[in-house]
Design a protein around this motif. Structure first.
Motif, short mmCIF file in Angstrom:
data_model
loop_
_atom_site.label_atom_id
_atom_site.label_comp_id
_atom_site.label_asym_id
_atom_site.label_seq_id
_atom_site.Cartn_x
_atom_site.Cartn_y
_atom_site.Cartn_z
N ASP A 78 73.96 -20.46 38.92
CA ASP A 78 73.56 -21.52 39.47
C ASP A 78 71.96 -21.94 39.24
O ASP A 78 71.30 -21.28 39.65
N PRO A 79 71.63 -23.12 38.62
CA PRO A 79 70.29 -23.37 38.55
C PRO A 79 69.35 -23.17 39.58
O PRO A 79 68.06 -22.79 39.72
N ALA A 80 70.14 -23.47 40.96
CA ALA A 80 69.33 -23.37 42.30
C ALA A 80 68.62 -21.93 42.48
O ALA A 80 67.76 -21.67 43.61
N GLN A 81 69.49 -21.02 41.79
CA GLN A 81 68.98 -19.45 41.74
C GLN A 81 67.99 -18.99 41.23
O GLN A 81 67.57 -18.09 41.06
N ILE A 82 67.34 -20.06 40.18
CA ILE A 82 66.48 -19.72 39.01
C ILE A 82 65.20 -20.01 39.62
O ILE A 82 64.94 -21.45 39.77
N ALA A 83 64.17 -19.42 39.75
CA ALA A 83 62.75 -19.51 40.23
C ALA A 83 61.92 -19.67 38.97
O ALA A 83 62.19 -18.56 38.03
N VAL A 84 60.99 -20.55 38.65
CA VAL A 84 60.18 -20.64 37.36
C VAL A 84 58.80 -20.46 37.91
O VAL A 84 58.19 -21.23 38.49
N LEU A 85 58.25 -19.34 37.69
CA LEU A 85 56.91 -18.66 38.08
C LEU A 85 55.69 -19.48 37.85
O LEU A 85 54.78 -19.51 38.58
N HIS A 86 55.76 -20.12 36.50
CA HIS A 86 54.47 -20.92 36.29
C HIS A 86 54.38 -22.18 36.93
O HIS A 86 53.21 -22.66 36.78
N GLY A 87 55.45 -22.84 37.46
CA GLY A 87 55.21 -23.93 38.12
C GLY A 87 55.27 -25.06 37.41
O GLY A 87 55.18 -25.01 36.25
N PRO A 88 55.03 -26.50 37.92
CA PRO A 88 54.97 -27.66 37.26
C PRO A 88 53.75 -27.82 36.87
O PRO A 88 53.00 -28.40 37.86
N MET A 89 53.37 -27.74 35.60
CA MET A 89 52.11 -28.07 35.17
C MET A 89 51.99 -29.41 34.85
O MET A 89 50.54 -30.18 34.85
N ARG A 90 52.77 -30.19 34.57
CA ARG A 90 53.05 -31.63 34.11
C ARG A 90 53.89 -32.44 35.02
O ARG A 90 55.03 -31.95 35.21
N ASP A 91 53.81 -33.78 34.75
CA ASP A 91 55.12 -34.44 35.40
C ASP A 91 56.43 -34.27 34.81
O ASP A 91 57.44 -34.49 35.39
N ASP A 92 56.56 -34.14 33.46
CA ASP A 92 57.62 -34.11 32.83
C ASP A 92 58.29 -32.68 33.34
O ASP A 92 59.49 -32.59 33.21
N ALA A 102 66.52 -26.24 38.75
CA ALA A 102 65.78 -24.99 38.90
C ALA A 102 64.70 -25.18 39.89
O ALA A 102 64.21 -26.24 40.10
N VAL A 103 64.10 -24.00 40.57
CA VAL A 103 63.26 -24.27 41.69
C VAL A 103 61.51 -23.68 41.18
O VAL A 103 61.53 -22.66 40.68
N PRO A 104 60.59 -24.73 41.34
CA PRO A 104 59.23 -24.36 41.01
C PRO A 104 58.61 -23.28 42.00
O PRO A 104 59.03 -23.33 42.86
#
Length: 346
Positions: A78-92, A102-104
């Motif tokens: 499930d994408p909700a179980q995936i954390a993205v370590l670099h976070g949201p750098m841009r609006d896109d 996925a979770v930033p």
């Protein structure tokens, strides 16, 4: 068009060892649960190969570095179980996170504002307690942009967990102090090596990576972690050379006797870097075949004196004990895994 012929390289991944390693790390985490770092294509061993085994062992929280890594992981969890370590750098990237699910991991006040302005929702928060890479400073935790976040996992990252360093205790103390400054549901500090530092470092969730894939960053883990990966490469040509003839680039090896040698389908483009050449032997039926000369992009050459029956097309085992390879080459265990080339994964 017909499918391509079978490759002359093999990467073997032991799914049972993967599962056993994760379970061992989960047990060592005590009351905490173990997640799994699956970034960099599961540390070079292949997301499609590795992630199902880790998931089926019981893992429920997964960490990637880049947004480009989400889709491969989301084929299996499930994408909700995936954390993205670099976070949201841009609006896109905010838009992609909300669409993909996925979770930033928020790493700065600017990312916190960007996430909230894009619609917000559940996120994780990284605090920099001393490694000075990503993360908000402890003094920024009272900022309104942080207060506005819906934080699931509050996390930090240890800089020296593979050493008996005073910095480990300093980071632990800083992280513990930060927990009371911001609302969150779970806390996470320990990586693979950090799990060995004791239950004080475990909190609610540990984030092992290297040791799931067979790496041993601290000796305390040596009895718990099994090797996961194995590499085999095929002999693509046999030849005989005379005393005085040289082998490979820069004539780095010169024969002192007549000898039979084999050219093997393996090189630095496959992650077998030149640093691994000196003193290394491949193996055939338990017999050591020393490398001769420099590692090329696609080939190495070995001495066949110990294997007079060796033939073109035979398979040789490539040494892949991560600890021993790291000691002999000067490369880290992380590098040995993540530099594996794409030809090994076909």
């Amino acid at each position: 068009m017909s499918p391509p012929p079978d490759p002359t390289l093999r990467l073997r991944v032991d799914a049972q060892a993967l599962a056993d390693n994760w379970r061992a790390l989960d047990a060592l985490s005590g009351a905490a649960s173990a997640g799994a770092a699956i970034k960099a294509d599961c540390y070079g061993l292949g997301t499609d190969r590795c992630l199902p085994a880790i998931r089926d062992a019981g893992c429920e929280q997964f960490f990637v570095a880049h947004w480009s890594e989400v889709a491969a992981a989301a084929r299996h969890v499930d994408p909700a179980q995936i954390a993205v370590l670099h976070g949201p750098m841009r609006d896109d990237e905010v838009a992609y996170a909300r669409e993909a699910g996925a979770v930033p991991v928020i790493n700065s006040l600017a990312q916190a504002r960007r996430w909230s302005e894009g619609g917000g929702g559940t996120c994780h928060l990284m605090i920099d307690t001393g490694i000075n890479r990503l993360g908000v400073a402890p003094g920024e935790l009272t900022d309104p942009a942080i207060r506005a976040l819906d934080i699931d996992i509050l996390m930090s990252h240890l800089a020296c967990a593979d050493e008996d360093s005073a910095m480990n205790a300093r980071q632990l103390s800083r992280f513990a102090d930060c927990r009371s400054a911001v609302s969150h549901r779970r806390a996470s500090l320990a990586n693979s090596a950090g799990i060995s530092l004791g239950e004080d470092f475990a909190f609610d969730l540990t984030r092992p990576g290297l040791s799931i894939y067979g790496g041993i960053p601290r000796e305390e883990l040596a009895s718990e972690i099994r090797a996961v990966a194995g590499i085999e490469a095929a002999v693509i040509q046999m030849r005989s050379i005379s005393a005085g003839e040289s082998v490979g680039y820069n004539a780095a090896f010169t024969a002192t006797r007549d000898m039979r040698i084999a050219t093997v389908s393996l090189g630095y483009a496959d992650g077998f870097l030149r640093a691994r050449g000196p003193g290394t032997s491949l193996a055939h039926r338990g017999r050591a075949l020393p490398l001769l000369g420099k590692v090329s992009m696609d080939m190495v050459v070995v001495d066949c004196v110990a294997a007079p029956d060796l033939r073109e097309g035979d398979w040789l085992s490539v040494p892949f004990d991560l600890g021993e390879a790291a000691r002999s080459s000067g490369l880290s265990q992380y590098e040995l895994l993540t530099v594996l080339g794409s030809r090994l994964k076909t």
